[in-house]
Design a protein around this motif. Structure first.
Motif, PDB file in Angstrom:
ATOM      1  N   THR A  55     -31.514  17.110 -76.551  1.00 40.16           N
ATOM      2  CA  THR A  55     -32.273  17.087 -75.305  1.00 40.16           C
ATOM      3  C   THR A  55     -32.502  18.507 -74.812  1.00 40.16           C
ATOM      4  O   THR A  55     -31.551  19.300 -74.724  1.00 40.16           O
ATOM      5  N   VAL A  56     -33.745  18.836 -74.496  1.00 40.88           N
ATOM      6  CA  VAL A  56     -34.058  20.124 -73.884  1.00 40.88           C
ATOM      7  C   VAL A  56     -34.065  19.935 -72.369  1.00 40.88           C
ATOM      8  O   VAL A  56     -34.807  19.105 -71.839  1.00 40.88           O
ATOM      9  N   ILE A  57     -33.214  20.694 -71.683  1.00 40.01           N
ATOM     10  CA  ILE A  57     -33.138  20.660 -70.228  1.00 40.01           C
ATOM     11  C   ILE A  57     -34.044  21.777 -69.705  1.00 40.01           C
ATOM     12  O   ILE A  57     -33.748  22.960 -69.879  1.00 40.01           O
ATOM     13  N   HIS A  81     -35.660  15.017 -77.023  1.00 41.17           N
ATOM     14  CA  HIS A  81     -35.938  14.507 -75.684  1.00 41.17           C
ATOM     15  C   HIS A  81     -36.002  15.704 -74.733  1.00 41.17           C
ATOM     16  O   HIS A  81     -35.559  16.808 -75.061  1.00 41.17           O
ATOM     17  N   TYR A  82     -36.516  15.498 -73.541  1.00 44.82           N
ATOM     18  CA  TYR A  82     -36.568  16.579 -72.565  1.00 44.82           C
ATOM     19  C   TYR A  82     -36.650  15.999 -71.164  1.00 44.82           C
ATOM     20  O   TYR A  82     -37.081  14.862 -70.950  1.00 44.82           O
ATOM     21  N   PHE A  83     -36.210  16.791 -70.192  1.00 41.81           N
ATOM     22  CA  PHE A  83     -36.410  16.461 -68.782  1.00 41.81           C
ATOM     23  C   PHE A  83     -36.314  17.740 -67.968  1.00 41.81           C
ATOM     24  O   PHE A  83     -35.816  18.773 -68.449  1.00 41.81           O
ATOM     25  N   PHE A  84     -36.799  17.670 -66.726  1.00 42.29           N
ATOM     26  CA  PHE A  84     -36.720  18.800 -65.801  1.00 42.29           C
ATOM     27  C   PHE A  84     -35.530  18.600 -64.879  1.00 42.29           C
ATOM     28  O   PHE A  84     -35.375  17.551 -64.261  1.00 42.29           O
ATOM     29  N   GLN A 263     -30.589  10.398 -58.542  1.00 46.21           N
ATOM     30  CA  GLN A 263     -31.362   9.991 -59.717  1.00 46.21           C
ATOM     31  C   GLN A 263     -32.808   9.669 -59.356  1.00 46.21           C
ATOM     32  O   GLN A 263     -33.731   9.989 -60.113  1.00 46.21           O
ATOM     33  N   GLN A 264     -33.035   9.056 -58.197  1.00 49.05           N
ATOM     34  CA  GLN A 264     -34.401   8.755 -57.788  1.00 49.05           C
ATOM     35  C   GLN A 264     -35.209  10.033 -57.610  1.00 49.05           C
ATOM     36  O   GLN A 264     -36.385  10.098 -57.999  1.00 49.05           O
ATOM     37  N   ALA A 265     -34.599  11.060 -57.050  1.00 49.25           N
ATOM     38  CA  ALA A 265     -35.296  12.341 -56.895  1.00 49.25           C
ATOM     39  C   ALA A 265     -35.642  12.937 -58.253  1.00 49.25           C
ATOM     40  O   ALA A 265     -36.728  13.513 -58.441  1.00 49.25           O
ATOM     41  N   LEU A 266     -34.750  12.803 -59.231  1.00 51.73           N
ATOM     42  CA  LEU A 266     -35.020  13.319 -60.568  1.00 51.73           C
ATOM     43  C   LEU A 266     -36.114  12.509 -61.270  1.00 51.73           C
ATOM     44  O   LEU A 266     -36.940  13.068 -61.995  1.00 51.73           O
ATOM     45  N   ILE A 267     -36.122  11.208 -61.060  1.00 56.70           N
ATOM     46  CA  ILE A 267     -37.178  10.372 -61.634  1.00 56.70           C
ATOM     47  C   ILE A 267     -38.538  10.814 -61.107  1.00 56.70           C
ATOM     48  O   ILE A 267     -39.509  10.948 -61.866  1.00 56.70           O
ATOM     49  N   GLU A 268     -38.609  11.075 -59.806  1.00 58.09           N
ATOM     50  CA  GLU A 268     -39.878  11.528 -59.217  1.00 58.09           C
ATOM     51  C   GLU A 268     -40.269  12.901 -59.743  1.00 58.09           C
ATOM     52  O   GLU A 268     -41.448  13.165 -60.015  1.00 58.09           O
ATOM     53  N   LEU A 269     -39.287  13.780 -59.918  1.00 60.51           N
ATOM     54  CA  LEU A 269     -39.567  15.107 -60.454  1.00 60.51           C
ATOM     55  C   LEU A 269     -40.100  15.035 -61.876  1.00 60.51           C
ATOM     56  O   LEU A 269     -40.899  15.884 -62.289  1.00 60.51           O
ATOM     57  N   ASN A 270     -39.657  14.030 -62.623  1.00 57.00           N
ATOM     58  CA  ASN A 270     -40.010  13.920 -64.034  1.00 57.00           C
ATOM     59  C   ASN A 270     -41.162  12.956 -64.311  1.00 57.00           C
ATOM     60  O   ASN A 270     -41.285  12.425 -65.419  1.00 57.00           O
TER      61      ASN A 270
END
Length: 274
Positions: A55-57, A81-84, A263-270
């Motif tokens: 996973t790339v962060i 995989h990746y996420f912000f 987690q909801q904030a991260l979902i919106e960011l991603n």
């Protein structure tokens, strides 16, 4: 020379170890945010070890890449995989040969940004002192996610450190290259920035040869052994490690509330990049 990590006499540090599979990768940073709330209740530091799978962060600065969509498409084609994350800085690859370490301090530990970096540096230096590995701080400009408190063995970087602060708590986070194909990780990030149109000085011109792993100096070293070495370094200074108390907090509704919010904030960011 003794490397001082905690100046408090005989501190107690909670310890937690987690592995996040790809379908739960956002939980790594949702947990960090939730734990920063929970240490306000425990009033003692938490040492959180965690790993991911290929996973790339990515950091918030990466969202400024001029051809970001092309870079993300390239990551997906390689099987990564990746996420912000909800913090600044730049991208780092993380797999099961990378140990991520978060030292989360409650508000009663008042440390400056520089002191926070020094604490994590001292933690890692103490962990490998018995093996006579001298981790030296200093930016490695052509590494991925370069920073002033990069840690190197010889001329090659093995670790990087970042911080996050919220509600008086401080999270000092390090990624540590334990084993695995470090040149391949470097090539992955070089290709990503090239495809995304990233240019110095905002984005690094990654040279895969400027980074290495601990296993290059301690052949056969595994993540679990590395974790034990870090804890042994703490214990030599009289620090008491508690692996149970924080686990009990994770069963309480308070943790789930904090986690869900983060987690909801991260979902919106991603949300997908157009």
């Amino acid at each position: 020379m003794t490397i001082i990590i905690f100046e408090n006499p005989t501190p107690v540090v909670d310890v937690l170890q987690c592995h996040y599979p790809p379908n739960k990768m956002l939980a790594a940073f949702a947990d960090t945010q939730a734990f920063m709330r929970l240490v306000q209740r425990t009033q003692r530091p938490l040492l959180h070890y965690w790993t991911l799978e290929q996973t790339v962060i990515l950091g918030l600065r990466d969202r400024q890449l001029p051809q970001l969509s092309a870079g993300l498409q390239g990551l997906g084609q390689t099987g990564w995989h990746y996420f912000f994350r909800n913090a600044g800085g730049l991208g780092i690859p993380s797999d099961q040969g990378i140990l991520n370490i978060s030292l989360i301090l409650p508000p009663n530990y008042q440390v400056t940004i520089n002191q926070g970096y020094q604490m994590m540096t001292a933690l890692l230096q103490a962990g490998f002192a018995a093996e006579k590995l001298a981790l030296v701080p200093g930016e490695v400009a052509t590494s991925y996610c370069p920073g002033t408190f990069d840690l190197s063995l010889g001329t090659q970087k093995v670790a990087g450190i970042a911080q996050r602060r919220s509600r008086g708590a401080t999270a000092i986070m390090a990624y540590l290259g334990v084993n695995g194909d470090q040149p391949q990780r470097g090539e992955l990030m070089r290709t990503f920035y090239q495809a995304s149109g990233g240019q110095p000085p905002l984005f690094p011109a990654v040279d895969p040869q400027v980074m290495t792993t601990l296993a290059a100096f301690l052949p056969g070293l595994q993540v679990r052994q590395t974790l034990q070495m870090i804890q042994a370094g703490l214990q030599t200074q009289g620090t008491e490690l508690d692996p149970l108390r924080f686990m009990d907090l994770l069963a309480e509704p308070e943790y789930q509330t904090y986690f869900n919010q983060a987690q909801q904030a991260l979902i919106e960011l991603n949300q997908p990049i157009q």
